[in-house]
Motif scaffolding. Structure first.
Motif, short mmCIF file in Angstrom:
data_model
loop_
_atom_site.label_atom_id
_atom_site.label_comp_id
_atom_site.label_asym_id
_atom_site.label_seq_id
_atom_site.Cartn_x
_atom_site.Cartn_y
_atom_site.Cartn_z
N HIS A 140 -6.13 12.64 -6.32
CA HIS A 140 -4.56 12.70 -6.06
C HIS A 140 -4.07 12.69 -7.69
CE1 HIS A 140 -0.39 10.56 -6.98
NE2 HIS A 140 -0.38 11.59 -6.63
N ARG A 169 -3.98 1.20 -4.37
CA ARG A 169 -3.40 0.17 -3.42
C ARG A 169 -3.68 -0.26 -1.91
NH1 ARG A 169 1.29 2.30 -6.13
NH2 ARG A 169 1.79 0.39 -8.03
N LEU A 177 2.96 2.01 -1.36
CA LEU A 177 3.67 2.16 -2.94
C LEU A 177 2.98 3.46 -3.76
CD1 LEU A 177 4.64 -0.92 -5.35
CD2 LEU A 177 5.95 0.81 -4.65
N ASP A 178 1.13 3.40 -3.17
CA ASP A 178 0.46 4.29 -3.48
C ASP A 178 1.14 5.59 -3.36
OD1 ASP A 178 -1.10 2.99 -3.91
OD2 ASP A 178 -2.64 3.68 -3.20
N THR A 225 0.74 -1.27 0.01
CA THR A 225 0.29 -0.18 -0.28
C THR A 225 0.85 1.46 -0.09
OG1 THR A 225 -0.17 0.28 2.41
CG2 THR A 225 -1.91 -0.88 1.32
N ALA A 240 4.00 2.82 12.07
CA ALA A 240 4.40 4.36 11.21
C ALA A 240 5.02 4.82 9.88
CB ALA A 240 5.06 5.80 11.74
N TYR A 285 14.79 10.47 0.01
CA TYR A 285 14.53 10.10 1.34
C TYR A 285 12.41 11.32 0.80
CZ TYR A 285 11.75 10.37 6.03
OH TYR A 285 11.42 10.22 7.31
N LEU A 286 11.85 9.93 1.13
CA LEU A 286 10.34 10.42 0.96
C LEU A 286 9.39 11.19 2.41
CD1 LEU A 286 9.18 7.93 -1.55
CD2 LEU A 286 10.30 10.32 -2.10
N GLY A 287 10.46 10.40 3.94
CA GLY A 287 9.19 10.87 4.75
C GLY A 287 8.06 9.76 5.05
N LEU A 288 7.81 9.96 5.86
CA LEU A 288 6.70 9.85 6.38
C LEU A 288 5.26 9.69 5.88
CD1 LEU A 288 4.97 8.11 9.15
CD2 LEU A 288 4.47 10.79 9.76
N LEU A 289 5.03 8.16 5.36
CA LEU A 289 4.04 8.43 4.51
C LEU A 289 2.83 8.09 4.83
CD1 LEU A 289 5.46 5.12 2.25
CD2 LEU A 289 6.14 7.41 1.99
N TYR A 290 1.89 7.03 6.09
CA TYR A 290 0.92 7.20 6.27
C TYR A 290 1.81 6.53 7.99
CZ TYR A 290 0.13 2.47 4.62
OH TYR A 290 0.10 1.45 4.67
N ALA A 291 0.31 6.27 8.67
CA ALA A 291 0.61 6.19 10.22
C ALA A 291 -0.37 5.28 10.16
CB ALA A 291 0.80 7.01 11.06
N MET A 292 -0.60 4.09 10.59
CA MET A 292 -1.93 2.80 10.44
C MET A 292 -1.46 1.83 11.78
SD MET A 292 -3.16 1.45 6.87
CE MET A 292 -4.28 1.41 6.46
N HIS A 347 3.71 15.25 5.46
CA HIS A 347 4.63 15.50 5.55
C HIS A 347 6.04 14.82 4.39
CE1 HIS A 347 8.35 14.85 8.48
NE2 HIS A 347 9.11 13.69 7.52
N PRO A 373 9.46 16.16 3.93
CA PRO A 373 10.68 15.92 4.84
C PRO A 373 11.40 17.21 3.99
CG PRO A 373 11.11 14.33 4.18
CD PRO A 373 9.60 14.61 3.44
N GLU A 404 2.59 8.44 -5.15
CA GLU A 404 2.09 9.78 -5.04
C GLU A 404 3.22 11.35 -4.87
OE1 GLU A 404 -1.18 10.12 -2.20
OE2 GLU A 404 -0.85 11.44 -1.41
N ARG A 405 3.76 11.01 -3.55
CA ARG A 405 4.82 12.00 -3.64
C ARG A 405 6.09 12.09 -4.35
NH1 ARG A 405 5.56 11.18 2.46
NH2 ARG A 405 3.48 11.40 2.99
N GLN A 415 -4.26 12.25 9.48
CA GLN A 415 -4.36 11.82 7.83
C GLN A 415 -5.57 11.53 7.15
OE1 GLN A 415 -1.15 8.72 8.06
NE2 GLN A 415 -2.20 8.44 9.68
N TYR A 437 7.34 4.49 6.54
CA TYR A 437 8.92 5.87 5.82
C TYR A 437 8.78 4.96 4.93
CZ TYR A 437 8.87 8.58 10.22
OH TYR A 437 8.40 8.88 11.18
N GLN A 486 -2.30 3.67 -9.27
CA GLN A 486 -3.18 4.16 -7.50
C GLN A 486 -4.17 3.05 -7.33
OE1 GLN A 486 -2.72 6.28 -5.26
NE2 GLN A 486 -0.87 7.07 -6.42
#
Lengths: 168, 1311
Positions: free
Chosen positions: B556, B568, A43-44, A41, A71, A60-67, B441, B443, A48-49, B480, A73, B566
């Motif tokens: 998006h 996933r 990858l989505d 998931t 968390a 480095y893309l950072g925090l993707l999501y927290a679920m 977020h 960075p 996007e980023r 989120q 990254y 998209q």
């Protein structure tokens, strides 16, 4: 490195979005599939980023999501190999620099793994022209133990208890 | 959020009561009982006032709808329409007259025994409702202003006699009505005043009244009488349009907003006073009488409770005022006080009514706080507060016996997640006032930040610490989109269901073991929980989450306009939904979800996700009894190598598949096609061609291998046939039918080889063979065969189809000819070289699974002949000889490209036959050449101007004449109109020819100039005006000696050498040696290195056509034309060529003042000779003052008669003076002439004046003038002319060593 970070899982994903290597370090065995889903998931969010910032100079893309309790990254190498890590969610701040350091270490582990000359030998005959696979996929296969050993070492250095789970 | 009282959640706004806008009774109803009705009873719909009232009602009510998410701070009111005689709820229970009024409390106070909060309630939703619906902050009263209606029969007129009487009557009437109105307002004013509310009256009046001058006095009267405020208390409104009405309402609200804020501020102040009093003395309130009378366990509200109550009230009042920051602060205080209360069981004992109320209150305050943070887009604080809330109460729950093992805990957690999700949904909903932006977020890791972290320890680097702070994030506080929180709610609900089921199980156990009855089983909560359909809840939450994830992905995709795959994340939610469906027994729904998910996972090769999915899917299919689907899934599972461990009975997939086939019948006659070409195949297939390239009609060997999995058996699968398809024949595949074989025949071997023969359209044999189609564990079947093509193409296999047949079952299994299960465990690209023992040769090229078929190149020899180097200007022949050594007729076409030369000025052309070009010559046809025939074309290259290399590209294209006809035959294979170039049978042979080019002749010129000796023509000489007059006085004469050298390597036959005169003004060729004697010389042959030449004499005139002077250089008067032929080897000659050489430009010397001495060269002893000296002033402007001295010396060999010392008359520019002496030689031999000196005095004067200094005592004799002996005079300019008119190399002009120009030669005196 950072004592506060608990690494639950690491995933390497090929540029073609196929899983290269997924290692989980959490104790519950049944949650291994969860981290596969998390890798998939994320990858989505990575797409996007990357799409939002096509001239991405930073890996480095950072925090993707927290679920739930993790968390997630993300990190994308210049050759478009994606690295995803799942850190245990705790109520404390996480420094991007520290996460980036973990990623850098994982990236180096990946480099070392694909620099294996025997891999290249193997890959040259594995090249199927209608579905090109780089040999990043090979690096993660069961045959080559060095890569997973390095990844496990990084996890151990982070202070995680070693629990090896079967994967792939 | 629905589970909480709405009063505790909605955004509060100032409340406005609106009275007097009743539809049923017009506001003018008061006057209806009077005899003069103002309204002549119009129909309701047309009454402008009724319409106005209706519009006012709508507009006021629509100003603000009660909503939870309302961040904007426009000054709007919550308008409530009330009766004009509405009464407010009493402030206190007792009437103000009652003596106990001071000590009594509000009906909602915990201190009032009749209150629902008595004795220890905190705050009730009813309190909020009281302030939002029952008590306003401002009261707006709409009244109709009385209007005197003059009777229409008597139009008012100033001239009317009864005017003053009428006027008086009108005034009285108005005054009466106005007083009544004022009294009514005053009454209302008294009510509102005692509650501190603002009363505003809006008088409705016709437009006519607005213009009347008496209106002001009337309004003042009404205001004074009723005691209304002076400001913003009285408005007059006439029926106006909708837009104007909107303006009115906004200005009304604007005017009333401050009083409303004041109202709530005063409430806040009152509550704060009470709180302060209370906190100063904890026992400020006497215990209520109920407790005093020993009312059992009832305990009064604790001080902490009062704090909560007061803080909450203050927060609400601040919210009414729109002061979000203040409200937030008070809510936080209330929340903290509540936490303290929950911390102690004594203060709030669990599972009581008050405890439950407090819990609801805490949750609601948490929502308010979170919301207020989100209003400000302070995401982290908002989420942080929410998570802290959940954690704290989660901790409390453990103490209360409803920890993680209970369904209550998870139910509550789910609700919290859901509430947050709903709140964010409200905030981001695009239809509402969406002000909430979900952050990303991102960075920023800059090099400076890494420096920063190293210096963290050192103090005082505030800036860098700030930089670091921006780089850290608590993932727990990440905001989120709501999908995540719905997902969490669903997960919690799943947990809740799990715990509930466990509790249910425990209850059933207890029924068998009475005595250990669980008290919880009888609780109303448990009974309630039994009624809940958990699955519906879970599905609802997951569906909401799914929608959000999907919408997010779509948004998006739109914003970035990418077509990336998209979805996933939604897929993951879909997986959870499918699982829930499966758990709840809705297998058909689950299967639909599985189908969709499997597509993506197959495509993206996520085996780890697909494997469990297939197992669950299969379980569902099995439950549903969908045998076809079961079979499909089992075959796919075989491909993925799923063993039986996933199943409950551990039966492995192969036998399960066989059992399924045996026990069931297919649902239809049609074969089942398992068209998952993207999924992992059952066999590792590999197609290897031995050669990378082949020619048309050539048989190419290939090996197709099908390798069975190594880790599990598929031996029992009843494969019946294998079809092999090539690209071009879809309808007639090559078929391999199964035949049982005994072990002796090789089935036992791991690697088996079957010879197919020729495969594809070109085959000749029957396309069916028989072989065993059973595989052992890890068995490999290698099919070897050949293919060929009659057209150029990429030859490969397109598809394999494997058929399983068992009873009525027919299963079709398409396979890609080259696909392996795992990237690294195949034998792809291995060529079986030997079967016993098995040996493979690796084929190490990239596209080993296809062959590039090309046309056979034609055998054509091309030879290019020429004799290099070529000469410039020559038509240089190059012969191209093309020989067809092929066995078929060929149509040959030649193209020649002359590459642009990098030499300057070079102009080159090529010519064949009649065609000529300076670049490309196309389509030079050599015709159709039969085998063994050759054709020759001669190409002429003509290079000019500069020597150097010329490069030619010669392309010979041969086209087979048979293929051209073949094309039209099989128009299916390639349409004739658009033949693809790579498909045409054309062979191109390329040759590159470099032709070095040199000059055939080199010309060298020597030029000598002489001054004219003859006397200058007089100024008035009429001859000067003749047409053919030639004045060489200034120019003189030039002698040009030209030498031609044969510089090339080939001999030349010179046909002729001609000096062509050209008509120029300043020079003419006097004589030329070649024109006089050359006729006999040529033609003749010259070998390389030979020279020939010409001498010509050119007279130069300095005057142009009209007599004006033209200066240097003098144009060329002629050119040599050399006609030549190259001498070929055997006394043959090449093409006649003419090369021209231009004479060099002439530069005769220019003199200033010159003296020409002209003595004879030979004299006889004692015979006088004449010696003349010509002094010419060639200076264009200056005159010359000349003196001549002849210094005779006794040793001289001459006796001189003539001027010794003398001054010549002044020479004007262009002037000339001639002096003559007589000399008598007195000696024999070479006798030196007497010394002559010619001095220009003018120059001396000029120089003396120029110097002007006192010390210049040098002889002021003058400057000597050059004396030129005309006998020896010559000026040599040697010019080397390389080509006819090309670049010239000029040697240094004067050859000083040869002749001293100042020397005066001796005279030979003979005896």
């Amino acid at each position: 490195m950072a004592p506060g970070l608990r690494l639950n899982a690491v995933a390497f994903i090929s540029p073609q979005n196929e899983p290269t290597l997924i290692r989980t370090f959490s104790k519950q065995d049944e949650s291994a599939i969860k981290y596969h889903y998390i890798a998939h998931t994320s990858l989505d969010v990575i797409d996007e980023r990357v799409a939002a910032n096509s001239k991405l100079s930073e890996c480095y893309l950072g925090l993707l999501y927290a679920m739930e309790d993790v968390a997630v990254y993300g990190y994308i190498t210049p050759s478009k190999v994606k690295i995803v890590i799942a850190l245990a969610l705790s109520d404390s701040v996480v420094r991007d620099i520290e996460v980036n350091m973990i990623f850098k270490a994982l990236h180096m582990a990946y480099y070392a793994a694909i620099s294996n000359p025997f891999l290249a030998l193997r890959a040259s005959t594995d090249f199927v022209h209608d579905s090109p696979r780089s040999y990043s996929l090979l690096a993660g296969s069961q045959k080559w133990k060095n890569f997973r050993r390095r990844v496990d070492e990084i996890s151990r250095d982070l202070g995680n208890p070693m629990t090896t789970n079967q994967d792939r | 959020m629905n589970s909480y009282p709405i009063e505790l959640l909605t955004q509060l706004a100032p409340v406005m009561f609106v009275a007097g806008l009743d539809l049923s009774t017009s506001p003018a109803v008061d006057s209806s009982d009077t005899p003069i009705s103002p309204q002549p009873s119009p129909s309701h719909s047309q009454d402008p006032f009724l319409q106005l009232v209706q519009r006012l009602r709508d507009a006021l009510v629509s100003q603000r709808k009660p909503a939870i998410w309302q961040p904007e701070k426009s000054k709007t009111f919550q308008a409530i329409l009330v009766d004009k005689d509405v009464r407010f709820p009493p402030r206190k229970l007792l009437s103000p007259e009652d003596p106990g009024y001071a000590s009594s409390h509000s009906p909602l106070s915990p201190l009032t025994p009749s209150s629902p909060l008595y004795p220890d309630g905190l705050i009730a939703p009813i309190w909020v409702r009281k302030h939002t619906t029952l008590i306003p902050s401002v009261f707006v009263l709409f009244k109709r202003l009385y209007e005197f209606q003059a009777s229409p029969q008597h139009p008012r007129s100033p001239l009317d006699l009864v005017f003053s009487e009428k006027e008086r009557e009108r005034e009285q009437e108005e005054r009466r009505w106005d007083s009544e109105l004022a009294a009514e307002i005053a009454l209302r004013k008294r009510f509102t005043h005692e509650r501190g509310m603002k009363l505003t009256v809006v008088l409705l009046a016709t437009r006519k009244i607005l213009d009347e001058p008496s209106l002001d006095t009337r309004l003042t009267f009404i205001r004074r009488q009723s005691g209304l405020d002076s400001r913003a208390a009285l408005f007059v409104l006439s029926p106006v349009s909708q837009a104007e009405l909107g303006e009115f309402i906004s200005s009304l609200q604007q005017a009333l907003y401050d009083p409303a804020v004041e109202y709530y501020t005063s409430h806040s102040k009152r509550v704060r006073r009470k709180r302060n009093r209370h906190s100063q003395s904890a026992s400020a309130y006497p215990n209520p009488p109920a407790l005093a009378s020993g009312g059992g366990p009832l305990r009064p509200l604790r001080p902490e409770g009062w704090t909560v109550r007061y803080e909450y009230k203050m927060a609400c009042f601040a919210e009414f005022r729109g002061e979000d920051e203040v409200a937030l602060k008070h809510y936080q205080d209330a929340y903290e006080a509540l936490i303290i209360m929950f911390g102690s069981i004594i203060i709030l004992s669990p599972r009581t009514k008050r405890w439950a109320e407090a819990k609801v209150l805490a949750d609601c305050i948490n929502i308010k706080i979170t919301k207020l943070y989100l209003y400000n887009n302070e995401h982290a604080l908002a989420v942080s507060h929410h998570t802290t809330h959940m954690r704290r109460f989660g901790d409390f729950s453990r103490g209360w016996g409803i920890g993680e093992e209970t369904y209550e805990y998870w139910s509550w957690m789910a609700r919290q997640h859901r509430v947050l999700a709903e709140l964010i949904e409200l905030g981001t909903n695009s239809h509402l006032n969406s002000t909430l932006v979900i952050p990303i977020h991102k960075p920023i890791i800059s090099p400076s930040s890494t420096i920063g972290i190293q210096r963290v320890g050192s103090p005082g680097i505030e800036m860098e610490l700030n930089a670091i702070r921006s780089l850290i994030i608590n993932p727990n506080h990440l905001l989120q989109h709501p999908g995540f929180y719905y997902y969490m709610a669903a997960r919690c609900t799943e947990m809740r269901r799990e715990r509930f089921n466990a509790a249910l199980l425990a209850l059933e156990d207890n029924q068998y073991h009475p005595g250990t009855l669980n008290p919880a089983s009888n609780s109303p909560g448990f009974a309630n929980e039994k009624k809940v359909d958990h699955f519906v809840l879970i599905l609802e939450l997951y569906t909401k989450a799914y929608e959000h994830f999907k919408r997010h992905a779509e948004v998006h995709a739109q914003t970035t306009q990418t077509q990336t795959h998209q979805g996933r994340l939604p897929l993951y939610i879909a997986y959870r939904i499918a699982q829930t469906y499966q758990d709840s027994g809705k297998y058909d729904m689950a299967i639909r979800f599985f189908e969709r998910m499997a597509k993506t996972y197959r495509k993206e090769q996520w085996r780890s996700l697909l494997v469990p999915l297939l197992s669950t899917w299969y379980a569902c299919a099995e439950r549903l009894g969908d045998v076809d689907l079961c079979v499909r899934l089992l075959v796919e599972m075989l491909g993925y190598g799923i063993d039986g461990s996933e199943f409950e009975d551990l039966e492995d997939v192969e036998s399960r598949l066989m059992r399924t086939l045996k026990d069931n019948k297919p649902s239809s006659e049609d074969p089942i096609v398992l068209d998952h070409l993207e999924s992992q195949p059952l066999f590792d297939t590999s197609l290897v061609f031995w050669k990378p390239e082949a020619e048309v009609h050539e048989l190419v060997a290939f090996q197709l291998s099908l390798a069975a999995p190594r880790d599990r058996s598929i031996q029992s699968l009843p494969f019946s046939k294998l079809e092999i398809y090539t690209k071009e024949d879809d309808d007639a595949p090559f078929i391999i039918e199964h035949v049982e074989q005994s072990d002796a025949e090789g089935e036992g071997d791991l690697v088996r080889r079957v010879e197919l023969g020729q495969v594809g359209k070109e085959r000749t044999e029957d396309p069916i063979i028989k072989a065993s189609l059973r595989w052992r564990k890890g068995g490999i079947l290698i099919l070897t065969g050949t293919m060929s093509s009659r057209i150029p193409t990429y030859l490969t296999l397109s598809l394999l189809k494997l058929y399983l047949s068992y009873d009525a079952w027919k299963i079709e299994l398409p396979l890609k000819p080259c696909k392996s299960r795992q990237p690294s465990n195949a034998l792809e690209s291995l060529w079986l070289s030997c079967l016993y023992p098995v040996r493979f040769i690796p084929i190490t090229r990239e596209d080993y699974s296809s062959v590039n078929v090309k046309h056979r190149p034609h055998k054509v020899t091309v030879s290019v002949n020429h004799r290099q180097p070529a000469y410039l200007n020559e038509n240089y022949p190059i012969t191209i000889q093309v020989t067809n050594v092929d066995d078929a007729e060929l149509d040959v076409v030649v193209e020649v490209l002359l590459l642009p030369s990098d030499l300057d000025y070079a102009v080159n052309t090529i010519a064949v036959d009649e065609e000529q070009s300076s670049g490309l010559l196309k389509g030079i046809s050599l015709g159709v050449l039969a085998p063994g025939v050759s054709a020759i074309k001669t190409l002429y290259l003509r290079s000019t101007e500069a020597a150097g290399d010329r490069t030619l590209d010669i392309s010979v294209q041969s086209r087979s004449t048979t293929s051209a006809t073949g094309t039209s035959d099989s128009s299916v294979a390639y349409p004739v109109d658009t033949p693809q170039p790579e498909l045409l049978d054309i062979t191109e042979t390329l040759r590159t020819v470099v032709v070095p080019t040199v000059e055939p002749l080199k010309m060298t010129c020597d030029v000598t100039y002489r001054r004219a000796i003859g006397a200058q023509i007089g100024l008035a000489d009429l001859n000067a005006f003749e047409e053919d007059f030639w004045d060489d006085g200034d120019g003189g004469e030039a002698t040009v000696v030209s030498t031609f050298q044969c510089s090339g390597p080939w001999g030349l036959a010179i046909e002729s050498l001609v000096l062509k005169r050209q008509d120029v003004l300043q020079a003419k060729i006097m004589t030329s040696s070649i024109n006089e004697i050359g006729k006999d010389v040529f033609p003749s042959e010259y070998l390389p290195g030979d020279n020939f030449g010409d001498i010509c004499c050119i007279s130069i005139s300095s005057q142009g056509k009209n007599g004006q002077h033209i200066f240097q250089p003098v144009p060329v008067p002629g050119e040599y034309e050399v006609a030549w032929k190259r001498i070929l080897s055997d006394s043959e000659y090449g093409e006649p060529t003419i090369t021209t050489f231009v004479l060099p430009p002439l530069q005769p010397p220019i003199d200033g003042l010159v003296a020409l001495l002209n003595p004879p060269t030979i004299a006889n002893l004692h015979q006088p000779i004449a010696m003349s000296l010509t002094i010419r002033n060639r200076h264009p402007t200056r005159s010359a003052n000349i003196t001549v001295h002849l210094d005779s010396d006794p040793s001289d060999g001459f006796v001189v008669a003539g001027l010794r010392n003398g001054r010549v008359p002044v020479l004007l520019p262009g002037g000339e003076e001639k002096l003559t002496w007589k000399l008598i030689p007195v000696e024999c031999g070479y006798v030196q002439l007497p010394k002559l000196r010619v001095v220009d005095r003018r120059k001396a004067i000029a120089s003396a004046q120029g110097l002007g200094g006192p010390g210049t005592d040098v002889e002021i004799e003058g400057v000597p003038v050059k004396i030129v002996d005309v006998r020896t005079e010559q000026k040599v300019v040697s010019i080397l002319s390389t080509t006819g008119s090309g670049g010239e190399v000029k040697k240094d002009a004067e050859d000083a060593a040869a002749v001293d120009p100042n020397r005066i030669a001796d005279v030979l005196v003979l005896p």
